[in-house]
Design a protein around this motif. Structure first.
Motif, PDB file in Angstrom:
ATOM      1  N   ILE A   1       0.834  -1.201   0.000  1.00  0.00           N
ATOM      2  CA  ILE A   1       0.000   0.000   0.000  1.00  0.00           C
ATOM      3  C   ILE A   1       0.870   1.252   0.000  1.00  0.00           C
ATOM      4  O   ILE A   1       0.579   2.233  -0.699  1.00  0.00           O
ATOM      5  N   ALA A   2       1.959   1.245   0.777  1.00  0.00           N
ATOM      6  CA  ALA A   2       2.861   2.399   0.821  1.00  0.00           C
ATOM      7  C   ALA A   2       3.477   2.659  -0.546  1.00  0.00           C
ATOM      8  O   ALA A   2       3.593   3.807  -0.985  1.00  0.00           O
ATOM      9  N   ILE A   3       3.846   1.602  -1.243  1.00  0.00           N
ATOM     10  CA  ILE A   3       4.410   1.766  -2.591  1.00  0.00           C
ATOM     11  C   ILE A   3       3.357   2.314  -3.537  1.00  0.00           C
ATOM     12  O   ILE A   3       3.616   3.223  -4.330  1.00  0.00           O
ATOM     13  N   ALA A   4       2.136   1.800  -3.472  1.00  0.00           N
ATOM     14  CA  ALA A   4       1.066   2.210  -4.381  1.00  0.00           C
ATOM     15  C   ALA A   4       0.647   3.661  -4.154  1.00  0.00           C
ATOM     16  O   ALA A   4       0.220   4.343  -5.093  1.00  0.00           O
ATOM     17  N   THR A   5       0.768   4.173  -2.936  1.00  0.00           N
ATOM     18  CA  THR A   5       0.339   5.547  -2.633  1.00  0.00           C
ATOM     19  C   THR A   5       1.516   6.503  -2.544  1.00  0.00           C
ATOM     20  O   THR A   5       1.341   7.649  -2.095  1.00  0.00           O
ATOM     21  N   ASP A   6       2.671   6.096  -2.974  1.00  0.00           N
ATOM     22  CA  ASP A   6       3.906   6.889  -2.890  1.00  0.00           C
ATOM     23  C   ASP A   6       4.131   7.327  -1.444  1.00  0.00           C
ATOM     24  O   ASP A   6       4.278   8.510  -1.146  1.00  0.00           O
ATOM     25  N   ASN A   7       4.137   6.320  -0.562  1.00  0.00           N
ATOM     26  CA  ASN A   7       4.347   6.492   0.876  1.00  0.00           C
ATOM     27  C   ASN A   7       3.328   7.466   1.482  1.00  0.00           C
ATOM     28  O   ASN A   7       3.665   8.334   2.275  1.00  0.00           O
ATOM     29  N   PHE A   8       2.063   7.277   1.091  1.00  0.00           N
ATOM     30  CA  PHE A   8       0.939   8.065   1.600  1.00  0.00           C
ATOM     31  C   PHE A   8       1.150   9.573   1.389  1.00  0.00           C
ATOM     32  O   PHE A   8       0.851  10.399   2.246  1.00  0.00           O
ATOM     33  N   SER A   9       1.621   9.900   0.212  1.00  0.00           N
ATOM     34  CA  SER A   9       1.904  11.292  -0.128  1.00  0.00           C
ATOM     35  C   SER A   9       0.604  12.090  -0.240  1.00  0.00           C
ATOM     36  O   SER A   9      -0.423  11.588  -0.727  1.00  0.00           O
ATOM     37  N   ASP A  10       0.654  13.374   0.199  1.00  0.00           N
ATOM     38  CA  ASP A  10      -0.519  14.236   0.096  1.00  0.00           C
ATOM     39  C   ASP A  10      -0.889  14.523  -1.350  1.00  0.00           C
ATOM     40  O   ASP A  10      -2.056  14.803  -1.649  1.00  0.00           O
ATOM     41  N   LYS A  11       0.059  14.445  -2.267  1.00  0.00           N
ATOM     42  CA  LYS A  11      -0.268  14.692  -3.679  1.00  0.00           C
ATOM     43  C   LYS A  11      -1.115  13.552  -4.268  1.00  0.00           C
ATOM     44  O   LYS A  11      -1.790  13.746  -5.268  1.00  0.00           O
ATOM     45  N   ASN A  12      -1.116  12.374  -3.618  1.00  0.00           N
ATOM     46  CA  ASN A  12      -1.942  11.249  -4.079  1.00  0.00           C
ATOM     47  C   ASN A  12      -3.234  11.111  -3.275  1.00  0.00           C
ATOM     48  O   ASN A  12      -4.005  10.185  -3.496  1.00  0.00           O
ATOM     49  N   LYS A  13      -3.468  12.023  -2.357  1.00  0.00           N
ATOM     50  CA  LYS A  13      -4.664  11.967  -1.526  1.00  0.00           C
ATOM     51  C   LYS A  13      -5.855  12.510  -2.297  1.00  0.00           C
ATOM     52  O   LYS A  13      -5.823  13.600  -2.833  1.00  0.00           O
ATOM     53  N   LEU A  14      -6.920  11.709  -2.370  1.00  0.00           N
ATOM     54  CA  LEU A  14      -8.135  12.110  -3.068  1.00  0.00           C
ATOM     55  C   LEU A  14      -9.111  12.832  -2.142  1.00  0.00           C
ATOM     56  O   LEU A  14      -9.897  13.656  -2.575  1.00  0.00           O
ATOM     57  N   GLY A  15      -9.105  12.474  -0.883  1.00  0.00           N
ATOM     58  CA  GLY A  15     -10.035  13.080   0.063  1.00  0.00           C
ATOM     59  C   GLY A  15     -10.091  12.265   1.334  1.00  0.00           C
ATOM     60  O   GLY A  15      -9.234  11.431   1.598  1.00  0.00           O
ATOM     61  N   GLU A  16     -11.127  12.522   2.109  1.00  0.00           N
ATOM     62  CA  GLU A  16     -11.318  11.813   3.372  1.00  0.00           C
ATOM     63  C   GLU A  16     -12.648  11.072   3.317  1.00  0.00           C
ATOM     64  O   GLU A  16     -13.656  11.616   2.895  1.00  0.00           O
ATOM     65  N   GLY A  17     -12.614   9.831   3.769  1.00  0.00           N
ATOM     66  CA  GLY A  17     -13.839   9.049   3.864  1.00  0.00           C
ATOM     67  C   GLY A  17     -14.200   8.826   5.318  1.00  0.00           C
ATOM     68  O   GLY A  17     -13.546   9.352   6.219  1.00  0.00           O
ATOM     69  N   GLY A  18     -15.228   8.078   5.555  1.00  0.00           N
ATOM     70  CA  GLY A  18     -15.655   7.784   6.911  1.00  0.00           C
ATOM     71  C   GLY A  18     -14.636   6.974   7.684  1.00  0.00           C
ATOM     72  O   GLY A  18     -14.618   6.983   8.912  1.00  0.00           O
ATOM     73  N   PHE A  19     -13.754   6.269   6.984  1.00  0.00           N
ATOM     74  CA  PHE A  19     -12.747   5.448   7.632  1.00  0.00           C
ATOM     75  C   PHE A  19     -11.351   6.048   7.504  1.00  0.00           C
ATOM     76  O   PHE A  19     -10.366   5.395   7.804  1.00  0.00           O
ATOM     77  N   GLY A  20     -11.229   7.251   7.037  1.00  0.00           N
ATOM     78  CA  GLY A  20      -9.931   7.892   6.943  1.00  0.00           C
ATOM     79  C   GLY A  20      -9.641   8.381   5.538  1.00  0.00           C
ATOM     80  O   GLY A  20     -10.514   8.442   4.670  1.00  0.00           O
ATOM     81  N   PRO A  21      -8.378   8.748   5.288  1.00  0.00           N
ATOM     82  CA  PRO A  21      -8.011   9.311   3.985  1.00  0.00           C
ATOM     83  C   PRO A  21      -8.122   8.284   2.862  1.00  0.00           C
ATOM     84  O   PRO A  21      -7.959   7.095   3.084  1.00  0.00           O
ATOM     85  N   VAL A  22      -8.392   8.810   1.646  1.00  0.00           N
ATOM     86  CA  VAL A  22      -8.513   7.977   0.447  1.00  0.00           C
ATOM     87  C   VAL A  22      -7.423   8.422  -0.530  1.00  0.00           C
ATOM     88  O   VAL A  22      -7.302   9.594  -0.837  1.00  0.00           O
ATOM     89  N   TYR A  23      -6.624   7.453  -0.967  1.00  0.00           N
ATOM     90  CA  TYR A  23      -5.507   7.740  -1.866  1.00  0.00           C
ATOM     91  C   TYR A  23      -5.746   7.113  -3.217  1.00  0.00           C
ATOM     92  O   TYR A  23      -6.405   6.088  -3.344  1.00  0.00           O
ATOM     93  N   LYS A  24      -5.167   7.745  -4.256  1.00  0.00           N
ATOM     94  CA  LYS A  24      -5.230   7.149  -5.583  1.00  0.00           C
ATOM     95  C   LYS A  24      -3.989   6.288  -5.768  1.00  0.00           C
ATOM     96  O   LYS A  24      -2.954   6.490  -5.151  1.00  0.00           O
ATOM     97  N   ASP A  25      -4.115   5.321  -6.641  1.00  0.00           N
ATOM     98  CA  ASP A  25      -3.020   4.407  -6.953  1.00  0.00           C
ATOM     99  C   ASP A  25      -2.134   5.074  -7.986  1.00  0.00           C
ATOM    100  O   ASP A  25      -2.622   5.651  -8.962  1.00  0.00           O
TER     101      ASP A  25
END
Length: 110
Positions: free
Chosen positions: A85-109
């Motif tokens: 998951i860290a690799i797919a989200t570029d280490n949870f980078s803010d530039k890959n963040k799509l928004g926030e859901g009910g369970f936390g942040p949502v990232y694009k692949d």
């Protein structure tokens, strides 16, 4: 020849009484009913086991060839490890963040 009274006594010994017939019928019916109940319970157990295992395979916990770093759980959902998951989200980078859901942040692949 045997006396008449003696012949009657022999004949009455050969014929079983009515109570013996009733006891035999009750015993045979009980045995057949008991065996039938056991067979019915076994069939129900086998059907329940078949329905429970339907759709499940033995390789649910094996790694998928297509998804490296993932595996399937008992429900059939794919579980990814944190490294994948860290690799797919570029280490949870803010530039890959799509928004926030009910369970936390949502990232694009990436």
């Amino acid at each position: 020849m045997l006396p008449v009274g003696l012949c009657d006594n022999i004949e009455s010994r050969r014929q079983p009484s009515g109570k013996k017939h009733v006891y035999v019928i009750i015993i045979v019916a009980s045995i057949i009913s008991g065996m039938g109940a056991l067979v019915l319970a076994w069939i129900m157990y086998m059907c329940k086991t078949k329905l429970k295992n339907e759709g499940h395979t033995d390789d649910n916990h094996k790694m998928d060839d297509n998804d490296e770093g993932s595996e399937k759980d008992d429900t059939g959902l794919i579980i990814y490890d944190l490294k994948t998951i860290a690799i797919a989200t570029d280490n949870f980078s803010d530039k890959n963040k799509l928004g926030e859901g009910g369970f936390g942040p949502v990232y694009k692949d990436i």
